[in-house]
Scaffold this motif. Structure first.
Motif, PDB file in Angstrom:
ATOM      1  N   LEU A  18       0.852   3.940  -3.109  1.00 23.05           N
ATOM      2  CA  LEU A  18       0.522   5.350  -2.868  1.00 23.05           C
ATOM      3  C   LEU A  18       1.657   6.272  -3.302  1.00 23.05           C
ATOM      4  O   LEU A  18       1.415   7.340  -3.856  1.00 23.05           O
ATOM      5  N   TYR A  19       2.884   5.854  -3.051  1.00 16.96           N
ATOM      6  CA  TYR A  19       4.026   6.662  -3.475  1.00 16.96           C
ATOM      7  C   TYR A  19       4.091   6.759  -4.998  1.00 16.96           C
ATOM      8  O   TYR A  19       4.380   7.815  -5.554  1.00 16.96           O
ATOM      9  N   LEU A  61       0.836  -1.209   0.000  1.00 24.09           N
ATOM     10  CA  LEU A  61       0.000   0.000   0.000  1.00 24.09           C
ATOM     11  C   LEU A  61       0.869   1.256   0.000  1.00 24.09           C
ATOM     12  O   LEU A  61       0.601   2.204  -0.752  1.00 24.09           O
ATOM     13  N   VAL A  62       1.914   1.276   0.795  1.00 23.38           N
ATOM     14  CA  VAL A  62       2.819   2.426   0.824  1.00 23.38           C
ATOM     15  C   VAL A  62       3.469   2.627  -0.540  1.00 23.38           C
ATOM     16  O   VAL A  62       3.548   3.752  -1.053  1.00 23.38           O
ATOM     17  N   LYS A 121       1.471   6.330  -7.091  1.00 20.12           N
ATOM     18  CA  LYS A 121       0.259   6.922  -7.659  1.00 20.12           C
ATOM     19  C   LYS A 121       0.185   8.439  -7.468  1.00 20.12           C
ATOM     20  O   LYS A 121      -0.340   9.143  -8.332  1.00 20.12           O
ATOM     21  N   PHE A 122       0.693   8.950  -6.368  1.00 19.54           N
ATOM     22  CA  PHE A 122       0.585  10.374  -6.068  1.00 19.54           C
ATOM     23  C   PHE A 122       1.960  11.045  -6.197  1.00 19.54           C
ATOM     24  O   PHE A 122       2.801  10.941  -5.300  1.00 19.54           O
ATOM     25  N   HIS A 181       9.828  11.112   1.895  1.00 14.60           N
ATOM     26  CA  HIS A 181       8.976   9.990   1.511  1.00 14.60           C
ATOM     27  C   HIS A 181       9.770   8.902   0.798  1.00 14.60           C
ATOM     28  O   HIS A 181       9.433   7.718   0.905  1.00 14.60           O
TER      29      HIS A 181
END
Length: 137
Positions: free
Chosen positions: A65-66, A61-62, A68-69, A77
């Motif tokens: 998200l990294y 998930l991390v 995708k955004f 990050h």
């Protein structure tokens, strides 16, 4: 940490039908005597399996998200992504050998598997360097 390896002439099951001090052997096996009871191995397998699944899911998930955004792509990050990638690899490769061994009530791999298990855990733990951060705080 004790790995549960029982080498060096300790009680082994023998497939001759005679009862040894470790109890009767399952038919057709030549294996070291189990370290824990069958119920303890089941609970350990459940704990390792759930830890592995949570580790894989959360770290994936991390990473997603990294990816995708784009606004999350900062040096801080990126450091968290490094931690997540190391933990993901440890969840996949480090837990797998021990999980299968708990399902089979003892270490089922040979010496090469034992070396790979220790090496992979050490490599992925050091690559994520979260212990260095914890010790610095």
């Amino acid at each position: 940490m004790y790995s549960g390896n029982r080498s060096g002439g300790q009680e082994y099951w023998v497939d001759d039908g005679a009862a040894s001090s470790a109890g009767p052997a399952p038919a057709g096996t030549l294996s070291p005597a189990p370290l824990f009871s069958a119920g303890a191995y089941e609970r350990l397998a459940l704990l390792l399996g759930s830890t592995g699944l949570l580790g894989v899911g959360n770290n994936l998930l991390v990473l997603v998200l990294y990816y995708k955004f784009p606004r999350l792509r900062s040096p801080t990050h990126l450091f968290l992504v490094n931690l997540s990638l190391g933990d993901l690899l440890e969840s996949l490769f480090g837990v797998a050998f021990t999980f299968v061994s708990c399902l089979r009530s003892g270490w089922v791999w040979d010496a090469v598997g034992c070396v790979w298990d220790g090496f992979s855990r050490s490599l992925f733990e050091k690559s994520s360097s979260h212990k260095c951060i914890r010790n610095a705080i």
